[in-house]
Design a protein around this motif. Structure first.
Motif, PDB file in Angstrom:
ATOM      1  N   PHE A  69      38.038  26.382  18.420  1.00  0.00           N
ATOM      2  CA  PHE A  69      38.299  27.506  18.706  1.00  0.00           C
ATOM      3  C   PHE A  69      37.967  28.070  20.074  1.00  0.00           C
ATOM      4  O   PHE A  69      36.444  27.371  20.414  1.00  0.00           O
ATOM      5  CB  PHE A  69      38.044  28.982  18.050  1.00  0.00           C
ATOM      6  N   ILE A  70      38.664  28.311  21.332  1.00  0.00           N
ATOM      7  CA  ILE A  70      38.286  28.901  22.083  1.00  0.00           C
ATOM      8  C   ILE A  70      38.325  30.001  22.861  1.00  0.00           C
ATOM      9  O   ILE A  70      39.309  30.203  22.929  1.00  0.00           O
ATOM     10  CB  ILE A  70      39.099  27.199  23.434  1.00  0.00           C
ATOM     11  N   VAL A  71      37.657  30.480  23.692  1.00  0.00           N
ATOM     12  CA  VAL A  71      37.309  31.986  23.891  1.00  0.00           C
ATOM     13  C   VAL A  71      38.017  31.864  25.527  1.00  0.00           C
ATOM     14  O   VAL A  71      36.382  31.303  25.762  1.00  0.00           O
ATOM     15  CB  VAL A  71      36.718  32.535  23.475  1.00  0.00           C
ATOM     16  N   THR A  72      38.280  32.107  26.276  1.00  0.00           N
ATOM     17  CA  THR A  72      38.238  32.260  27.761  1.00  0.00           C
ATOM     18  C   THR A  72      38.337  33.767  28.026  1.00  0.00           C
ATOM     19  O   THR A  72      38.712  34.656  27.726  1.00  0.00           O
ATOM     20  CB  THR A  72      39.623  32.337  27.771  1.00  0.00           C
ATOM     21  N   LEU A  73      36.652  33.522  28.902  1.00  0.00           N
ATOM     22  CA  LEU A  73      36.335  35.490  29.258  1.00  0.00           C
ATOM     23  C   LEU A  73      37.112  35.586  30.224  1.00  0.00           C
ATOM     24  O   LEU A  73      36.135  34.570  31.918  1.00  0.00           O
ATOM     25  CB  LEU A  73      34.877  34.942  29.021  1.00  0.00           C
ATOM     26  N   LEU A  74      37.301  36.302  30.864  1.00  0.00           N
ATOM     27  CA  LEU A  74      38.177  36.506  31.779  1.00  0.00           C
ATOM     28  C   LEU A  74      37.489  38.034  32.496  1.00  0.00           C
ATOM     29  O   LEU A  74      36.972  38.359  31.976  1.00  0.00           O
ATOM     30  CB  LEU A  74      39.897  36.862  32.180  1.00  0.00           C
ATOM     31  N   ALA A  75      37.554  38.180  33.571  1.00  0.00           N
ATOM     32  CA  ALA A  75      36.643  39.362  34.772  1.00  0.00           C
ATOM     33  C   ALA A  75      38.056  39.933  35.404  1.00  0.00           C
ATOM     34  O   ALA A  75      38.380  39.542  36.015  1.00  0.00           O
ATOM     35  CB  ALA A  75      35.871  40.221  35.497  1.00  0.00           C
ATOM     36  N   ARG A  76      37.630  41.407  35.399  1.00  0.00           N
ATOM     37  CA  ARG A  76      39.315  42.027  36.450  1.00  0.00           C
ATOM     38  C   ARG A  76      38.581  41.361  38.250  1.00  0.00           C
ATOM     39  O   ARG A  76      37.563  41.771  38.454  1.00  0.00           O
ATOM     40  CB  ARG A  76      39.291  43.951  36.219  1.00  0.00           C
ATOM     41  N   ARG A  77      39.576  41.813  38.653  1.00  0.00           N
ATOM     42  CA  ARG A  77      40.090  41.383  40.151  1.00  0.00           C
ATOM     43  C   ARG A  77      38.943  43.024  40.619  1.00  0.00           C
ATOM     44  O   ARG A  77      39.137  43.778  39.518  1.00  0.00           O
ATOM     45  CB  ARG A  77      40.771  41.203  40.970  1.00  0.00           C
ATOM     46  N   ALA A  78      38.301  42.626  41.863  1.00  0.00           N
ATOM     47  CA  ALA A  78      38.529  44.341  42.934  1.00  0.00           C
ATOM     48  C   ALA A  78      38.561  45.626  42.458  1.00  0.00           C
ATOM     49  O   ALA A  78      37.874  46.314  42.722  1.00  0.00           O
ATOM     50  CB  ALA A  78      37.696  43.596  44.620  1.00  0.00           C
ATOM     51  N   ASP A  79      39.921  45.503  43.209  1.00  0.00           N
ATOM     52  CA  ASP A  79      40.563  46.172  42.512  1.00  0.00           C
ATOM     53  C   ASP A  79      40.270  47.090  41.426  1.00  0.00           C
ATOM     54  O   ASP A  79      40.233  48.495  41.714  1.00  0.00           O
ATOM     55  CB  ASP A  79      42.404  46.426  42.876  1.00  0.00           C
ATOM     56  N   ALA A  80      40.133  47.159  39.963  1.00  0.00           N
ATOM     57  CA  ALA A  80      39.951  47.416  39.147  1.00  0.00           C
ATOM     58  C   ALA A  80      38.636  48.320  39.649  1.00  0.00           C
ATOM     59  O   ALA A  80      38.342  49.715  38.495  1.00  0.00           O
ATOM     60  CB  ALA A  80      39.769  46.880  37.584  1.00  0.00           C
ATOM     61  N   PHE A  81      37.447  47.864  40.565  1.00  0.00           N
ATOM     62  CA  PHE A  81      36.059  48.740  40.025  1.00  0.00           C
ATOM     63  C   PHE A  81      36.252  49.482  41.054  1.00  0.00           C
ATOM     64  O   PHE A  81      35.302  50.511  40.719  1.00  0.00           O
ATOM     65  CB  PHE A  81      35.508  47.747  40.660  1.00  0.00           C
ATOM     66  N   GLU A  82      37.538  50.017  41.905  1.00  0.00           N
ATOM     67  CA  GLU A  82      37.440  50.903  42.272  1.00  0.00           C
ATOM     68  C   GLU A  82      37.353  52.228  42.192  1.00  0.00           C
ATOM     69  O   GLU A  82      37.531  52.466  40.752  1.00  0.00           O
ATOM     70  CB  GLU A  82      38.959  50.890  43.767  1.00  0.00           C
ATOM     71  N   PRO A  83      36.103  53.387  42.145  1.00  0.00           N
ATOM     72  CA  PRO A  83      35.971  54.393  41.213  1.00  0.00           C
ATOM     73  C   PRO A  83      37.169  55.351  40.476  1.00  0.00           C
ATOM     74  O   PRO A  83      36.723  56.021  39.996  1.00  0.00           O
ATOM     75  CB  PRO A  83      34.674  55.759  42.736  1.00  0.00           C
TER      76      PRO A  83
END
Length: 228
Positions: free
Chosen positions: A99-113
């Motif tokens: 079982f493999i889990v790839t953990l991804l994070a959103r890019r910078a644009d997603a965190f604009e307030p």
């Protein structure tokens, strides 16, 4: 420099361990059990309950501002595992894991307030986005100005991965955190957009097919400075 009360040169004394609540002793046992497994038994599946449990350990993990900036891509498919192995420099841990889990994070644009993502997350909290934004926008500005925004987002995935791996150890499942990967190839293998997602790390789970190695850790004395 002095050590913590009750700690010996290697960490907790036996007497101090025995004085802890049972749950704390069990947790330390799980921490002691976990190691970076490099070769799994490819013929031993985890089953739906254990897979869901590992993912739940990730879901329940804390994140900065409670934004949960991650996405988990769980892989059982042998063909997809083989492609991920190639994208991870052909590491056996990826190729043999059940079982493999790839953990991804959103890019910078997603965190604009004012982004849809931030608004959707913020509305879950008391007062909604207006109250959330009062606290968040200053820190967001700091992260942007210092060029740390995507590093901050990726760092959150390590929290989730650590909880998944320790949780797996509690269920007698072995694991390995994989930081050696070609990000563009991992993203392409998972059919995702590189402009939207960055890879935090790849976590492999299964049952070990190798001799368990001894734990190597620095003594608590060598890494700790107590300032009373």
């Amino acid at each position: 420099m002095s050590g913590p009360a009750g700690a010996g040169p290697e960490g907790l004394t036996d007497a101090l361990r025995k004085s802890l609540p049972e749950g704390a002793r069990d947790f330390l046992g799980d921490m002691d059990r976990r190691y970076a497994c490099k070769l799994f038994d490819p013929d031993r599946a985890l089953g739906p309950a254990l897979e869901s449990y590992i993912l739940e350990c990730g879901r329940l993990s804390p994140s900065s501002f409670g934004l949960e900036p991650w996405r988990f891509i769980a892989v059982r498919n042998p063909e997809l595992r083989a492609r991920l192995r190639s994208a991870c420099f052909d590491q056996d841990a990826v190729g043999t894991a059940a079982f493999i889990v790839t953990l991804l994070a959103r890019r910078a644009d997603a965190f604009e307030p004012h982004s849809d993502f931030v608004r959707s997350r913020a509305e879950r909290f008391p007062g909604g986005w207006p109250v959330f934004n009062e606290d968040y926008r200053g820190y967001y500005g700091y992260l942007m100005d210092s060029g740390r925004l995507e590093h901050w987002a990726r760092a959150q995935t390590y929290i989730a991965a650590a909880n998944m791996m320790t949780g797996a150890a509690a269920a007698e499942v072995d694991s390995c955190a994989i930081e050696g990967f070609q990000e563009e190839r991992v993203i392409a293998t998972l059919d995702l957009d590189l402009g939207t997602w960055t890879v935090g790390l790849v976590a492999a789970f299964g049952y070990s097919a190798e001799s368990r190695r001894g734990r190597i850790r620095e003594s608590l004395h060598s890494i700790l400075e107590m300032r009373d």
